[in-house]
Design a protein around this motif. Structure first.
Motif, mmCIF file in Angstrom:
data_model
loop_
_atom_site.group_PDB
_atom_site.id
_atom_site.type_symbol
_atom_site.label_atom_id
_atom_site.label_comp_id
_atom_site.label_asym_id
_atom_site.label_seq_id
_atom_site.Cartn_x
_atom_site.Cartn_y
_atom_site.Cartn_z
ATOM 1 N N LYS A 57 50.055 56.109 13.657
ATOM 2 C CA LYS A 57 48.651 56.493 13.772
ATOM 3 C C LYS A 57 48.149 56.276 15.190
ATOM 4 N N VAL A 117 53.903 61.741 0.335
ATOM 5 C CA VAL A 117 54.585 60.874 1.296
ATOM 6 C C VAL A 117 55.985 60.487 0.849
ATOM 7 N N GLU A 132 62.341 57.805 6.072
ATOM 8 C CA GLU A 132 60.985 57.330 5.870
ATOM 9 C C GLU A 132 59.967 58.395 6.258
ATOM 10 N N PHE A 133 58.819 58.303 5.592
ATOM 11 C CA PHE A 133 57.718 59.220 5.846
ATOM 12 C C PHE A 133 57.100 58.957 7.208
ATOM 13 N N TYR A 141 49.272 59.906 7.792
ATOM 14 C CA TYR A 141 50.276 59.335 8.684
ATOM 15 C C TYR A 141 50.711 57.954 8.193
ATOM 16 N N VAL A 142 51.936 57.604 8.536
ATOM 17 C CA VAL A 142 52.353 56.226 8.337
ATOM 18 C C VAL A 142 51.643 55.380 9.393
ATOM 19 N N ASP A 143 51.344 54.136 9.060
ATOM 20 C CA ASP A 143 50.548 53.293 9.964
ATOM 21 C C ASP A 143 51.167 53.148 11.352
ATOM 22 N N SER A 144 52.485 53.106 11.420
ATOM 23 C CA SER A 144 53.153 52.836 12.693
ATOM 24 C C SER A 144 52.999 53.955 13.721
#
Length: 123
Positions: free
Chosen positions: A64, A105, A46-47, A59-62
């Protein structure tokens, strides 16, 4: 041919920090984009974060607010600074490079990959 090497992984307690490094030869980060991905056991890659040749980041939300991707000023290196690590951040982290200016991404958009570095966060 572009060669990518990651370093900096390790074991850290929850709440701790680590900095990953990605060194590339054959493609300078002033003209190439780079991304960090991760893969946990039994899950797909995963990105995590990416940086364009101009320095724009995504960024991936997790992650940030906890992770920061950046480039070195004098060397052809990209960093991933990770703070407030959580057990769910545990994975093999991969650096990827694409010979284009814009960051992406998706795994399929990157041409060159490192061997990965293990990050383990204990609870």
């Amino acid at each position: 041919q572009v060669h990518v090497v990651e370093s900096g992984g390790g074991l850290v307690q929850a709440g701790g920090s680590l900095r990953l490094s990605c060194a590339a030869s054959g493609c300078t980060f002033s003209s190439c984009a780079a991304g960090w991905f991760r893969q946990a056991p039994g899950k797909e890659r995963e990105f995590v974060a990416a940086i364009s040749s101009s320095g724009a980041t995504t960024y991936v939300d997790s992650v940030k607010g906890r992770f920061t991707i950046s480039r070195g000023n004098a060397d052809n290196t990209v960093y991933l600074q990770m703070y407030s690590l959580k057990p769910e951040d545990t994975a093999v982290y991969y650096c990827a490079v694409r010979p284009y200016q814009t960051a992406r991404v998706a795994v399929r958009d990157y041409n060159y990959w490192g061997q990965g570095t293990q990050v383990t966060v204990s609870s």
